[in-house]
Design a protein around this motif. Sequence first.
Motif, PDB file in Angstrom:
ATOM      1  N   THR A 235      -6.840  27.733 -10.654  1.00 53.05           N
ATOM      2  CA  THR A 235      -6.190  26.590 -10.007  1.00 53.05           C
ATOM      3  C   THR A 235      -5.886  25.499 -11.026  1.00 53.05           C
ATOM      4  O   THR A 235      -4.758  24.988 -11.096  1.00 53.05           O
ATOM      5  CB  THR A 235      -7.083  26.032  -8.888  1.00 53.05           C
ATOM      6  OG1 THR A 235      -7.358  27.075  -7.931  1.00 53.05           O
ATOM      7  CG2 THR A 235      -6.405  24.870  -8.187  1.00 53.05           C
ATOM      8  N   THR A 236      -6.882  25.133 -11.818  1.00 53.07           N
ATOM      9  CA  THR A 236      -6.656  24.081 -12.809  1.00 53.07           C
ATOM     10  C   THR A 236      -5.689  24.536 -13.897  1.00 53.07           C
ATOM     11  O   THR A 236      -4.879  23.740 -14.387  1.00 53.07           O
ATOM     12  CB  THR A 236      -7.978  23.628 -13.451  1.00 53.07           C
ATOM     13  OG1 THR A 236      -8.626  24.749 -14.081  1.00 53.07           O
ATOM     14  CG2 THR A 236      -8.913  23.021 -12.419  1.00 53.07           C
ATOM     15  N   ALA A 237      -5.760  25.821 -14.251  1.00 55.56           N
ATOM     16  CA  ALA A 237      -4.846  26.339 -15.273  1.00 55.56           C
ATOM     17  C   ALA A 237      -3.399  26.210 -14.809  1.00 55.56           C
ATOM     18  O   ALA A 237      -2.529  25.748 -15.556  1.00 55.56           O
ATOM     19  CB  ALA A 237      -5.177  27.797 -15.585  1.00 55.56           C
ATOM     20  N   ALA A 238      -3.138  26.629 -13.575  1.00 60.59           N
ATOM     21  CA  ALA A 238      -1.772  26.542 -13.045  1.00 60.59           C
ATOM     22  C   ALA A 238      -1.288  25.097 -13.017  1.00 60.59           C
ATOM     23  O   ALA A 238      -0.157  24.793 -13.416  1.00 60.59           O
ATOM     24  CB  ALA A 238      -1.723  27.150 -11.646  1.00 60.59           C
ATOM     25  N   LEU A 239      -2.140  24.194 -12.573  1.00 57.60           N
ATOM     26  CA  LEU A 239      -1.754  22.787 -12.498  1.00 57.60           C
ATOM     27  C   LEU A 239      -1.509  22.203 -13.886  1.00 57.60           C
ATOM     28  O   LEU A 239      -0.533  21.474 -14.105  1.00 57.60           O
ATOM     29  CB  LEU A 239      -2.844  21.994 -11.780  1.00 57.60           C
ATOM     30  CG  LEU A 239      -3.003  22.287 -10.283  1.00 57.60           C
ATOM     31  CD1 LEU A 239      -4.267  21.626  -9.741  1.00 57.60           C
ATOM     32  CD2 LEU A 239      -1.781  21.820  -9.496  1.00 57.60           C
ATOM     33  N   ARG A 240      -2.362  22.512 -14.828  1.00 61.22           N
ATOM     34  CA  ARG A 240      -2.210  21.960 -16.180  1.00 61.22           C
ATOM     35  C   ARG A 240      -0.977  22.520 -16.888  1.00 61.22           C
ATOM     36  O   ARG A 240      -0.440  21.888 -17.796  1.00 61.22           O
ATOM     37  CB  ARG A 240      -3.466  22.223 -16.997  1.00 61.22           C
ATOM     38  CG  ARG A 240      -4.685  21.470 -16.494  1.00 61.22           C
ATOM     39  CD  ARG A 240      -5.873  21.654 -17.414  1.00 61.22           C
ATOM     40  NE  ARG A 240      -7.114  21.212 -16.802  1.00 61.22           N
ATOM     41  CZ  ARG A 240      -7.519  19.949 -16.683  1.00 61.22           C
ATOM     42  NH1 ARG A 240      -6.747  18.967 -17.153  1.00 61.22           N
ATOM     43  NH2 ARG A 240      -8.677  19.649 -16.122  1.00 61.22           N
TER      44      ARG A 240
END
Length: 312
Positions: free
Chosen positions: A65-70
Motif C-alpha cells: 500500500t505504501t509502495a504504491a502511494l509513494r
Amino acid sequence: MSLTIINEKKHIISLKNLSKQEVLDIVNRGVEYSNGTVELGYQLKNQVVGVYFTKTSTRTRTSFTTAALRLGANVIAYGPNDLQINTGESMSDTLQVLSRMLDGLVVRTAGSPNVLKAFANQKRMSIVNAMTEDEHPTQALADLTTLMCHFGELSGLEIVYLGEGNNTAVALALALAKFSNIKLSFFTPPNYQIPANVLQYAKNEAAKNNTVINEFHDMKKLPKNADVIYTTRWQTTGTTKPDANWREIFDPFAVTQEVMSKYSNSIFMHDLPAHRGEEVEASVIDGTSSIVFQQAENKAHSAKAVLEWCMR
C-alpha cells in the motif's frame, strides 16, 4: 477511429516464472530504493492499484500500500468481505472485471494460486501474489534485497533455515536456486518438510548454478559455517497441525542462543510476526545479530521494485 493502446503488464505469481536476471533486476532496484537513491512519485503516476487480502497481514499489506502511494499510484483496498466472491461470484469473473478497472492487483489468499496463474494470461492488469498457501514470492524477493543490502552480493552465502517447510521456505528455495555458489540448508521437523516435488525442482535448478540445497530433520547435522540463520513462526494464523504434540516435534528446531553461538559472525533473519519463546529466543531476535526489522523495512522497498517492474 482512435486506437486505445494498453501497456502490457507483467505478473509475479511464482518465482518459477522469473529468470535469474528478472529476480536480480527486482532485487537491485529494491536495494536502490532501500538506499534512498531513487526519486519517488512518478513511477506509477495515474495508475490504480488494488490490494485484496483475505488473510491477516501487517508487513505485506502495508508495504504494498505504501509502495504504491509513494510511487504516485492511487490505491483501493479490499478486505475479505468486500467483494462479491462472498455471494458466489467466481474469482475468475471477479478478476475479469477488476482487470478492466485496475492497473495492478496485489492478492493474498488462503488457497491455491491456480486462479491467479490462470488469470496471468491477460496483460491489462498486473497480478502480484502476496502469498498463497504454497508460496510467498514477494517475501523471498524482499529477503534477497535484505541479503544484498547487508552482504553486497548473494554468491558464496551459506544460509541455514530452521522450522517448518512452509511457503516462505519454498520461496527461499526457488529464489536462491537461481544464484551461484550458495549453500542453503533447511532443517525441518519430520513430516513438516518442504513438499518433495518443490524441493527436487529447486535442487535441480540450483545444481545448474553450483548451488547446493539440502533438507535435514536432525539438528545434529547443522553445518560448521553459516552467514545467515533464518526462521519463521511455527503456527500461521488460522492453520492447525495434524499432530497434537506438534510443539514437542518443533522444539528442537528453535533458534536459541546455543544455536547462534555456533556461528559467531552470522546474522539472524525472521519474516515476522515472531513468537518469542517458541521459534526463537527473545535474546536472539532482540540481540545484536538480528536484522529482522531492517528485513521488515525492506519489504516496503522491495514492494516498490515489484510494482515498478510489473506495471511500467
